[in-house]
Design a protein around this motif. Structure first.
Motif, PDB file in Angstrom:
ATOM      1  N   CYS A  82      -7.867  64.570 -13.422  1.00 36.38           N
ATOM      2  CA  CYS A  82      -8.601  63.445 -14.042  1.00 36.38           C
ATOM      3  C   CYS A  82      -9.242  62.559 -12.976  1.00 36.38           C
ATOM      4  CB  CYS A  82      -7.681  62.628 -14.942  1.00 36.38           C
ATOM      5  SG  CYS A  82      -7.345  63.463 -16.496  1.00 36.38           S
ATOM      6  N   MET A  83      -8.547  62.357 -11.857  1.00 35.05           N
ATOM      7  CA  MET A  83      -9.143  61.563 -10.765  1.00 35.05           C
ATOM      8  C   MET A  83     -10.432  62.232 -10.294  1.00 35.05           C
ATOM      9  SD  MET A  83      -5.771  60.875  -8.446  1.00 35.05           S
ATOM     10  CE  MET A  83      -4.252  60.330  -9.202  1.00 35.05           C
ATOM     11  N   ALA A  84     -10.371  63.563 -10.125  1.00 37.25           N
ATOM     12  CA  ALA A  84     -11.550  64.296  -9.631  1.00 37.25           C
ATOM     13  C   ALA A  84     -12.697  64.222 -10.640  1.00 37.25           C
ATOM     14  CB  ALA A  84     -11.173  65.757  -9.357  1.00 37.25           C
ATOM     15  N   VAL A  85     -12.369  64.343 -11.935  1.00 44.85           N
ATOM     16  CA  VAL A  85     -13.412  64.297 -12.970  1.00 44.85           C
ATOM     17  C   VAL A  85     -14.077  62.916 -12.978  1.00 44.85           C
ATOM     18  CG1 VAL A  85     -13.801  64.293 -15.474  1.00 44.85           C
ATOM     19  CG2 VAL A  85     -12.408  66.092 -14.447  1.00 44.85           C
ATOM     20  N   LYS A  86     -13.280  61.873 -12.876  1.00 43.23           N
ATOM     21  CA  LYS A  86     -13.842  60.508 -12.914  1.00 43.23           C
ATOM     22  C   LYS A  86     -14.758  60.273 -11.716  1.00 43.23           C
ATOM     23  CE  LYS A  86     -10.216  58.449 -15.657  1.00 43.23           C
ATOM     24  NZ  LYS A  86      -9.990  57.108 -16.154  1.00 43.23           N
ATOM     25  N   ASP A  87     -14.383  60.817 -10.562  1.00 41.51           N
ATOM     26  CA  ASP A  87     -15.245  60.659  -9.382  1.00 41.51           C
ATOM     27  C   ASP A  87     -16.593  61.356  -9.571  1.00 41.51           C
ATOM     28  OD1 ASP A  87     -13.415  59.110  -8.177  1.00 41.51           O
ATOM     29  OD2 ASP A  87     -12.793  60.556  -6.642  1.00 41.51           O
ATOM     30  N   LEU A  88     -16.629  62.316 -10.500  1.00 38.84           N
ATOM     31  CA  LEU A  88     -17.901  63.011 -10.761  1.00 38.84           C
ATOM     32  C   LEU A  88     -18.690  62.312 -11.873  1.00 38.84           C
ATOM     33  CD1 LEU A  88     -16.560  66.681 -10.558  1.00 38.84           C
ATOM     34  CD2 LEU A  88     -18.076  65.560  -8.909  1.00 38.84           C
ATOM     35  N   GLY A  89     -18.200  61.149 -12.298  1.00 37.90           N
ATOM     36  CA  GLY A  89     -18.963  60.339 -13.246  1.00 37.90           C
ATOM     37  C   GLY A  89     -18.727  60.662 -14.709  1.00 37.90           C
ATOM     38  N   CYS A  90     -17.640  61.384 -15.004  1.00 36.82           N
ATOM     39  CA  CYS A  90     -17.318  61.694 -16.401  1.00 36.82           C
ATOM     40  C   CYS A  90     -16.003  61.001 -16.741  1.00 36.82           C
ATOM     41  CB  CYS A  90     -17.112  63.190 -16.530  1.00 36.82           C
ATOM     42  SG  CYS A  90     -18.256  63.988 -17.624  1.00 36.82           S
ATOM     43  N   ASP A  91     -15.768  60.690 -18.000  1.00 42.59           N
ATOM     44  CA  ASP A  91     -14.517  60.038 -18.347  1.00 42.59           C
ATOM     45  C   ASP A  91     -13.503  61.085 -18.819  1.00 42.59           C
ATOM     46  OD1 ASP A  91     -12.781  57.994 -18.535  1.00 42.59           O
ATOM     47  OD2 ASP A  91     -13.712  57.006 -20.263  1.00 42.59           O
TER      48      ASP A  91
END
Ligand code: ADP
Ligand code: ASP
Ligand code: MG
Length: 419
Positions: A82-91
């Protein structure tokens, strides 16, 4: 727009680089418009390490606490992902089994999913988030953490797909589909485009660990299409679905093996009513599943030999229980062997063909592989053999049933081949 459940196995999230790579893939898919629920396994090797850790503390770890410990493996990957996904601009939001509403029975280490409350997941999907669920875990009616048995993240994914009425359940792994046999031990193994639930269930139950057997049961019961494919390369995978006309019409469609077996033999058991019950009841009471059973004459009048197989994990406990019973009933000796494996051929075509067993036994005999036990069902034949011949047996049977040949090519099976 479709609702898709994706599951990534241990090697697919083995380290932070892989976790970031998978996050990129998932974000791209989300941006294409699909709603996504992502189920993750622990990093490859983590669950084994946790079990070893428990054994360093206790030779027979308390089952409840072992589940609490094992469930942590998946919590690492869902949080990092989830941390990696958020860094890519997705929730994205991570959920443990409990938070995802996955209720199970209270059978620690092998719990079965009994109900899924999908409210929390749907709420997050409506908010536009990617919901990331820890595989392999749930909770029982008392609120205890449970785990679903080794390889159980597949079952989390397919059960969620059924409960959410998802359009598809995609299982991403380190092979690019379901093969005629384990491609890591037989180079001639051929990828199948489609396989029926029935055959896949049998293959998974008999050792093809590419899918957890209970995940196939869920797929079959709720008619969830399961697509097995690679998380490393972008090539077509295998669809597990209902049997249809286009499926390959081989008599034998797959070869499986499992080393997770052990055999126990009790000699000179008094041949009178009630003996089998005396031997097997204590095993059932201790949740030990018995697979094959053979009873034969011992050579001594009025006495019989009984052999049976159990999972290797239960071997030591089984020997202890059976030695006790053997003394009580006045049987002879108890012998054990955990250097064996079970090799099986699977195929719905066997229902309507004879001679398949003979062909299997002849092929093994030509290689001097001794068959210790045999069991059959409508769509499978299994033989117990010496473990050292496992890989040879797989290759020999794969050749014997010509599974490397593409049925869409020039080769086609003729009924009389097996008569
Ligand atoms: P994951 O960690 O992704 O859940 P698994 O290790 O549980 O992956 O399952 C994938 C493995 O299953 C493959 O690496 C392969 O060795 C094994 N396998 C056994 N039988 C088959 C088969 N018939 N087709 C594909 N893979 C198989
Ligand atoms: N992490 C668990 C295991 O190693 C579950 C899974 O990977 O499916 O068995
Ligand atoms: Mg697996």
């Amino acid at each position: 727009m479709a609702l898709i459940v994706q599951k990534y196995g241990g090697t697919s999230v083995a380290d932070t680089a892989r976790i970031k790579a998978i996050a990129q893939r998932v974000v791209k898919r989300k941006k294409s418009g699909d709603d996504l629920v992502v189920v993750l396994s622990a990093r490859a090797g983590d669950t084994d390490r946790l079990i070893e850790l428990a054994r360093e503390v206790s030779p027979r770890p308390d089952p409840r606490e072992l589940d609490v410990l094992m469930a942590t493996g998946e919590q690492i990957t869902i949080a990092l992902f989830c941390m990696a996904v958020k860094d890519l601009g997705c929730d994205a939001i991570s959920f443990t089994g409990y938070q995802a509403g996955i209720l199970t029975d209270d059978h620690y280490g092998e719990a079965r999913i009994s109900f899924i409350n999908t409210d929390a997941i749907f709420k997050q999907l409506r908010l536009g988030r990617i919901v990331v669920v820890a595989g392999f875990q749930g909770y029982d009616t008392e609120g205890n953490i449970t785990t679903l048995g080794r390889g159980g993240s597949d079952t989390t994914a397919v059960a969620l797909a059924a409960a959410l009425k998802a359009d598809l359940c995609e299982i991403y792994t380190d092979v690019d589909g379901v093969y005629t046999t384990d491609p890591n031990i037989c180079s001639k193994a051929r990828k199948l485009n489609k396989i029926s639930y029935e055959e896949m269930l049998e293959m998974a139950s008999l050792g093809a660990k590419v899918l957890h057997a209970r995940s196939v049961e869920f797929g079959m019961k709720y008619n969830v299409p399961i697509y097995v494919c690679s998380s490393f390369v972008d090539v077509p995978g295998t669809l597990v679905t209902q049997e249809d006309e286009s499926m390959e019409r081989y008599v034998v469609s797959g070869i499986t093996y499992t080393r997770n077996v052990a055999r126990v033999t009790i000699t000179d058991v008094p041949d009178v009513p009630g003996m089998a019950a005396r031997i097997f009841t204590p095993l059932a009471q201790n949740d030990i599943n018995v697979d094959m059973i053979i009873q034969g004459s011992s050579g001594v009048p009025g006495k019989a030999n009984i052999s049976f197989t159990v999972s290797r994990d239960n071997y030591v406990e089984t020997m202890k229980l059976v030695e006790g019973v053997a003394r009580e009933i006045g049987a002879g000796e108890v012998h054990g062997d955990d250097n064996i494996s079970k090799i099986s051929i699977v195929g719905v075509g066997m229902k309507s063909h004879s001679g398949v067993a003979g062909k299997m036994f002849n092929a093994l005999a030509r290689e001097n592989i001794n068959i210790m036990m045999i069991s059959t069902s409508e769509i499978k034949i299994s033989c117990v053999i010496d473990e050292k011949y496992t890989e040879l047996a797989v290759r020999v049977l794969h050749d014997e049933f010509e599974l490397h040949k593409d049925p869409n090519g020039s080769f086609s099976i003729k009924e009389e081949t097996f008569n």
